[in-house]
Design a protein around this motif. Structure first.
Motif, mmCIF file in Angstrom:
data_model
loop_
_atom_site.group_PDB
_atom_site.id
_atom_site.type_symbol
_atom_site.label_atom_id
_atom_site.label_comp_id
_atom_site.label_asym_id
_atom_site.label_seq_id
_atom_site.Cartn_x
_atom_site.Cartn_y
_atom_site.Cartn_z
ATOM 1 N N ARG A 97 0.811 -1.222 0.000
ATOM 2 C CA ARG A 97 0.000 0.000 0.000
ATOM 3 C C ARG A 97 0.841 1.269 0.000
ATOM 4 O O ARG A 97 0.502 2.250 -0.663
ATOM 5 C CB ARG A 97 -0.935 0.017 1.222
ATOM 6 C CG ARG A 97 -2.133 -0.898 1.107
ATOM 7 C CD ARG A 97 -3.007 -0.823 2.359
ATOM 8 N NE ARG A 97 -3.506 0.526 2.616
ATOM 9 C CZ ARG A 97 -4.571 1.058 2.024
ATOM 10 N NH1 ARG A 97 -5.253 0.360 1.131
ATOM 11 N NH2 ARG A 97 -4.970 2.283 2.324
ATOM 12 N N TRP A 98 1.942 1.266 0.744
ATOM 13 C CA TRP A 98 2.611 2.534 1.018
ATOM 14 C C TRP A 98 4.033 2.646 0.459
ATOM 15 O O TRP A 98 4.599 3.735 0.486
ATOM 16 C CB TRP A 98 2.627 2.789 2.529
ATOM 17 C CG TRP A 98 1.256 2.776 3.115
ATOM 18 C CD1 TRP A 98 0.711 1.850 3.954
ATOM 19 C CD2 TRP A 98 0.212 3.736 2.879
ATOM 20 N NE1 TRP A 98 -0.587 2.151 4.258
ATOM 21 C CE2 TRP A 98 -0.921 3.321 3.615
ATOM 22 C CE3 TRP A 98 0.135 4.910 2.122
ATOM 23 C CZ2 TRP A 98 -2.111 4.033 3.616
ATOM 24 C CZ3 TRP A 98 -1.059 5.621 2.116
ATOM 25 C CH2 TRP A 98 -2.160 5.177 2.861
ATOM 26 N N PRO A 223 -3.917 2.789 -1.915
ATOM 27 C CA PRO A 223 -4.546 4.057 -1.538
ATOM 28 C C PRO A 223 -4.906 4.851 -2.783
ATOM 29 O O PRO A 223 -4.251 4.740 -3.821
ATOM 30 C CB PRO A 223 -3.456 4.758 -0.717
ATOM 31 C CG PRO A 223 -2.176 4.128 -1.139
ATOM 32 C CD PRO A 223 -2.515 2.714 -1.490
ATOM 33 N N ALA A 224 -5.947 5.673 -2.680
ATOM 34 C CA ALA A 224 -6.350 6.513 -3.797
ATOM 35 C C ALA A 224 -5.233 7.486 -4.129
ATOM 36 O O ALA A 224 -4.506 7.968 -3.248
ATOM 37 C CB ALA A 224 -7.632 7.245 -3.456
ATOM 38 N N ALA A 225 -5.092 7.791 -5.410
ATOM 39 C CA ALA A 225 -4.048 8.734 -5.836
ATOM 40 C C ALA A 225 -4.319 10.103 -5.230
ATOM 41 O O ALA A 225 -5.453 10.529 -5.108
ATOM 42 C CB ALA A 225 -4.026 8.821 -7.356
#
Length: 225
Positions: A97-98, A223-225
């Motif tokens: 995710r990150w 995650p959303a941009a």
């Protein structure tokens, strides 16, 4: 082994787990590797001496149990080791995710195809011996060709021609195929963009994404941009 010298349970856990490579050894054991060479294939840039050292440390900590199977050392996680599964899964999901950026040093065909091999959905493959050949166009010739072979319900990885005519050839760059495997891009997206090319009968080409699949962490939402 150096320690943090704190009573905090997080610190006590990190006394055992935060040495370099330790959690990646645990990751391989959780994925089903039980022998030294299998653990090395899952961590191809780890020296044999360091792997042996980390296994001894984990054994002393009660995380790993070493036994002999027909004279061959076998390593399995104890109950305490198995309890690390949600920890490793959570770290993997967090990384997907990150920390999405992949440097050139992160790309390794040995690790990529070893990871692919152990999660192949063999039930989706044809009943007879079947091979998929991979051509990587952006690496050295000595690591550019790989074969994934499924026969008798088992998947095997070869870096030399297994002598089975491939049902299909997958042509790609290492980075592009790694991104597909990680779930950064879908099979359909990579095929439409031309980053991955399948060479073979149309009926077989349609099956390749199902035959190969993606990493267990590919489904983790980004995650959303």
């Amino acid at each position: 082994m150096t320690t943090y010298g704190q009573f905090c349970p997080v610190a006590k856990a990190m006394d055992v787990l935060d040495e370099r490579w330790t959690l990646l050894v645990v990751r391989e054991l959780l994925a089903g590797s039980t022998h030294f060479n299998e653990l090395r294939r899952g961590n191809p840039r780890m020296s044999p001496a360091l792997l042996a050292k980390r296994l001894r440390t984990l054994e002393r900590a009660g995380v790993v149990r070493r036994t002999e199977d027909a004279g061959r050392p076998t390593y399995r996680l104890t109950r305490a080791g198995e309890a690390l599964r949600p920890v490793v899964d959570a770290l993997g999901a967090w990384g997907v995710r990150w920390i999405s950026e992949l440097g050139d040093e992160d790309l390794d065909p040995h690790l990529l195809f070893w990871d692919v091999r152990r999660t192949v959905p063999v039930a989706a493959w044809p009943p007879g011996p079947t091979a998929v050949e991979f051509h990587l166009d952006d690496v050295g010739r000595d690591v550019a060709r790989w074969w994934l072979v499924v026969r008798s319900g088992d998947a095997d990885l070869c870096d030399v021609d297994p002598g089975i005519e491939p049902a299909v050839v997958v042509r790609s760059g290492l980075r592009a195929l790694t991104r597909v495997w990680r779930g950064d891009v879908s099979w359909d997206g990579a095929l439409r963009a031309g980053d991955v090319e399948l060479v073979g009968p149309a009926a077989v080409r349609r099956e390749v994404p199902r035959w190969i699949g993606q990493s267990d962490l590919a489904s983790v939402p980004r995650p959303a941009a």
